[in-house]
Design a protein around this motif. Structure first.
Motif, PDB file in Angstrom:
ATOM      1  N   ASN A 103     -25.874  -2.940 -15.306  1.00 40.34           N
ATOM      2  CA  ASN A 103     -25.706  -1.432 -15.959  1.00 40.34           C
ATOM      3  C   ASN A 103     -24.661  -1.350 -16.960  1.00 40.34           C
ATOM      4  OD1 ASN A 103     -27.518  -0.592 -14.047  1.00 40.34           O
ATOM      5  ND2 ASN A 103     -25.980  -0.656 -12.350  1.00 40.34           N
ATOM      6  N   LEU A 104     -24.869  -0.231 -17.496  1.00 37.44           N
ATOM      7  CA  LEU A 104     -23.832   0.050 -18.980  1.00 37.44           C
ATOM      8  C   LEU A 104     -22.672   0.205 -18.356  1.00 37.44           C
ATOM      9  CD1 LEU A 104     -23.883   0.245 -22.116  1.00 37.44           C
ATOM     10  CD2 LEU A 104     -24.211   2.585 -21.657  1.00 37.44           C
ATOM     11  N   ASN A 105     -22.166   0.937 -17.343  1.00 41.38           N
ATOM     12  CA  ASN A 105     -20.968   1.296 -17.010  1.00 41.38           C
ATOM     13  C   ASN A 105     -20.315   0.137 -16.172  1.00 41.38           C
ATOM     14  OD1 ASN A 105     -22.371   1.101 -14.615  1.00 41.38           O
ATOM     15  ND2 ASN A 105     -21.888   3.142 -13.950  1.00 41.38           N
ATOM     16  N   GLU A 106     -20.845  -1.130 -16.058  1.00 45.75           N
ATOM     17  CA  GLU A 106     -20.233  -2.337 -15.328  1.00 45.75           C
ATOM     18  C   GLU A 106     -19.396  -2.862 -16.524  1.00 45.75           C
ATOM     19  OE1 GLU A 106     -22.994  -4.066 -11.936  1.00 45.75           O
ATOM     20  OE2 GLU A 106     -23.792  -4.082 -14.030  1.00 45.75           O
ATOM     21  N   SER A 107     -18.095  -3.304 -16.192  1.00 47.65           N
ATOM     22  CA  SER A 107     -17.541  -4.007 -16.773  1.00 47.65           C
ATOM     23  C   SER A 107     -17.709  -5.572 -16.965  1.00 47.65           C
ATOM     24  CB  SER A 107     -16.105  -3.872 -16.708  1.00 47.65           C
ATOM     25  OG  SER A 107     -15.541  -4.413 -15.379  1.00 47.65           O
TER      26      SER A 107
ATOM     27  N   THR B 161     -29.753  -3.467 -19.502  1.00 47.66           N
ATOM     28  CA  THR B 161     -29.527  -2.064 -19.996  1.00 47.66           C
ATOM     29  C   THR B 161     -29.585  -2.263 -21.515  1.00 47.66           C
ATOM     30  OG1 THR B 161     -28.163  -1.476 -18.047  1.00 47.66           O
ATOM     31  CG2 THR B 161     -28.101  -0.087 -19.961  1.00 47.66           C
TER      32      THR B 161
END
Length: 184
Positions: free
Chosen positions: A81-85, A95
């Protein structure tokens, strides 16, 4: 050609041992035989959701990727996911972050390149134009600079930046090699 994008981890002990063995094989054996090949049949991450056609060029871009197919675009994407670092290879999804449009680029085997600072991405097209994207641009839909010459009309198959990023070389189907120098 199956439009899969795959990632393998190479920081495992097994892979690092094989890399070391390959680097020292000739020095220890003095033979012209190949060293034992390590076979890893399954990738740590696989996705088919980014492209719908042949993938012909992929570049690391931090913890994300830039990949190109025969679809008039370069896709900026990441596993998970985009918000995962960081890089999440355990996820089952990918994503898409952005799509960089490259007109007239539906050919197979058109390579792209990033400069060493990973600020500029360059890719050619089927009519001799070169699209240069500033990846640090603040606009959500990155607009490229397009370089062209009246005598450059054939597909650009390979692009390469010089080590310092001041020169861009392009090779075309007609055997011509074009050089573009950076100006302030």
């Amino acid at each position: 050609m199956d439009h899969n994008l795959k990632i393998w981890k190479i920081d495992t002990e097994e892979v690092q041992t094989a890399i070391e063995a390959s680097a020292t094989y000739y020095e220890t054996t003095r033979r012209v035989r190949s060293f034992k090949t390590l076979h890893i049949h399954f990738a740590d991450f696989t996705t088919r959701s980014i492209h719908r056609n042949y993938v012909d060029s992929v570049k690391w871009f931090g913890d994300t990727f830039l990949s190109k197919s025969c679809e008039n675009s370069v896709i900026w994407w990441k596993p998970g996911n985009l918000n995962e670092s960081g890089l999440n290879l355990t996820s089952n999804n990918a994503t898409q972050i952005n799509t960089l449009i490259v007109d007239d680029c539906e050919l197979w085997f058109v390579r792209m390149d990033l400069d060493v600072s990973q600020r500029y991405l360059a890719v050619g097209n089927s009519v001799g134009k070169i699209f240069v994207f500033d990846l640090e641009s603040e606009t959500p839909n990155i607009k490229p600079s397009i370089m062209s010459h009246v005598k450059a009309t054939k597909p650009v198959r390979q692009i390469a930046f010089s080590r310092n990023g001041d020169i861009l070389m392009a090779s075309c189907d007609d055997g011509k090699i074009w050089r573009w120098d950076k100006r302030e």
